[in-house]
Design an enzyme around this catalytic site. Structure first.
Site, short mmCIF file in Angstrom:
data_model
loop_
_atom_site.label_atom_id
_atom_site.label_comp_id
_atom_site.label_asym_id
_atom_site.label_seq_id
_atom_site.Cartn_x
_atom_site.Cartn_y
_atom_site.Cartn_z
CE LYS A 53 2.27 3.81 -1.31
NZ LYS A 53 1.82 2.93 -0.23
CD GLN A 97 3.65 2.18 2.93
OE1 GLN A 97 2.87 2.95 2.36
NE2 GLN A 97 4.13 1.12 2.31
CG ASP A 120 -3.90 1.71 1.32
OD1 ASP A 120 -3.37 1.58 0.20
OD2 ASP A 120 -3.29 2.09 2.34
#
Ligand code: GUN
Length: 309
Positions: A53, A97, A120
């Site tokens: 990412k 994460q 997210d």
């Protein structure tokens, strides 16, 4: 034989578009969108995902920083880090994460991320906005699946989309996206899961099947109807180290009209959407504006419509 939907190529085009928009944004505002990635614990797969990412951010001209906490880190430490990133005007997007180490309450941490930095789309405020058809951010993996369908020329209008799996990250927001009014959506949606009775009878009704249940090669040729379009969200590692999806590619591909491969299908799209959301977050914080028209056009889920339909 089925058309193979090339997620790698489609994601590369999307990343190029985000890179071009980021360059314009930087020119106009002097600000470089900045993603802060939080990695708690030693999960090797998570470390790889975060690195990928960050690399993608840098290649697209976005800034990325990583914030690591060791396996034994406490919830207080993690919450303090999130608060620091929330308060830092230089940080536009925060990605925590998952999974988190077991001593940490995942919900409490995700709820602590500022909704304006929630790239997210996990915060309840953003999930609520999405379900009302006025998203602030696009949930990365579901929006990636929707973009694959659009780019592959698959019409979702009135189609029966069956979502296999009910996770907060994929299944639920996926169903919400496809249910919205507007282009790339307008589908009839069924969500089924491990407790559903006669799963195969449901999946056989799908015009579009989105498999996101995390079981290697679960969907077989007998579970789909001829001509189905299959999006495979699964990433499972077999005992011999091979990456396979939730779909048994060999048997399903003989019946499907189009299918995503694993790897090279949905995976690259998640990262491309994250870049898009980081740019959106920077726009929101710097200009206070909603996403640019191009982003709305790609998902079209933001369209408001009169009540009733
Ligand atoms: N772990 C697996 N998928 C995801 C994702 O999309 N976002 C985050 N933050 N963690 C994940």
């Amino acid at each position: 034989m089925a058309q193979i939907i090339d997620g790698k190529a489609i994601a590369a085009r999307l990343r190029e578009r985000v890179a071009a928009e980021t360059a314009v944004f930087r020119e106009e505002t002097g600000v470089t969108p900045h993603l802060a990635a939080v990695l708690a614990g030693e999960d090797p797969a998570s470390a790889v995902y975060v690195r990928n990412k960050q690399r993608a951010c840098e290649k697209a001209g976005l800034r990325s920083t990583s914030h690591r906490l060791e396996d034994g880190a406490s919830q207080e430490e993690l919450l303090a880090l999130v608060e620091r990133l929330n308060a830092d005007a230089d940080v536009h997007g925060i990605l925590v994460q998952l999974p988190l180490p077991e001593q940490i309450d995942e919900t409490a941490v995700l709820d602590a991320v500022s909704p304006l930095k929630d790239v997210d789309c996990f915060h309840p405020e953003n999930v609520g906005l999405l379900s009302q058809g006025r998203p602030r951010f696009q949930p990365c993996t579901p929006a990636g699946c929707q973009h694959l369908l659009t780019e592959a020329g698959v019409s979702t209008e009135g189609a029966h989309v069956v979502v296999l799996g009910r996770s907060e990250i994929v299944g639920k927001p996926m169903a919400m996206l496809m249910l919205q009014k507007g282009e790339g959506a307008n589908a009839t949606v069924t969500v089924c899961h491990s407790r559903s009775r006669d799963l195969a009878a449901i999946t056989r009704q799908a015009d579009i099947l989105i498999a996101a249940l995390g079981k290697p090669r679960f969907v077989t040729g007998e579970m789909v109807k001829p001509g189905v379009v299959v999006i495979d969200v699964g990433i499972n590692r077999t005992d011999d180290g091979k990456l396979v999806g939730d779909v048994d590619f060999a048997s399903v591909t003989t019946k499907a009209s189009a299918i995503t491969p694993v790897p090279g299908g949905v995976g690259p799209m998640t990262i491309a959407m994250l870049l898009q959301n980081t740019l959106t977050a920077a726009r929101l914080q710097v200009n206070g504006s909603s996403p640019a028209p191009e982003q709305r056009a790609s998902g079209s889920t933001g369209r408001r419509s009169p009540p009733g339909g």
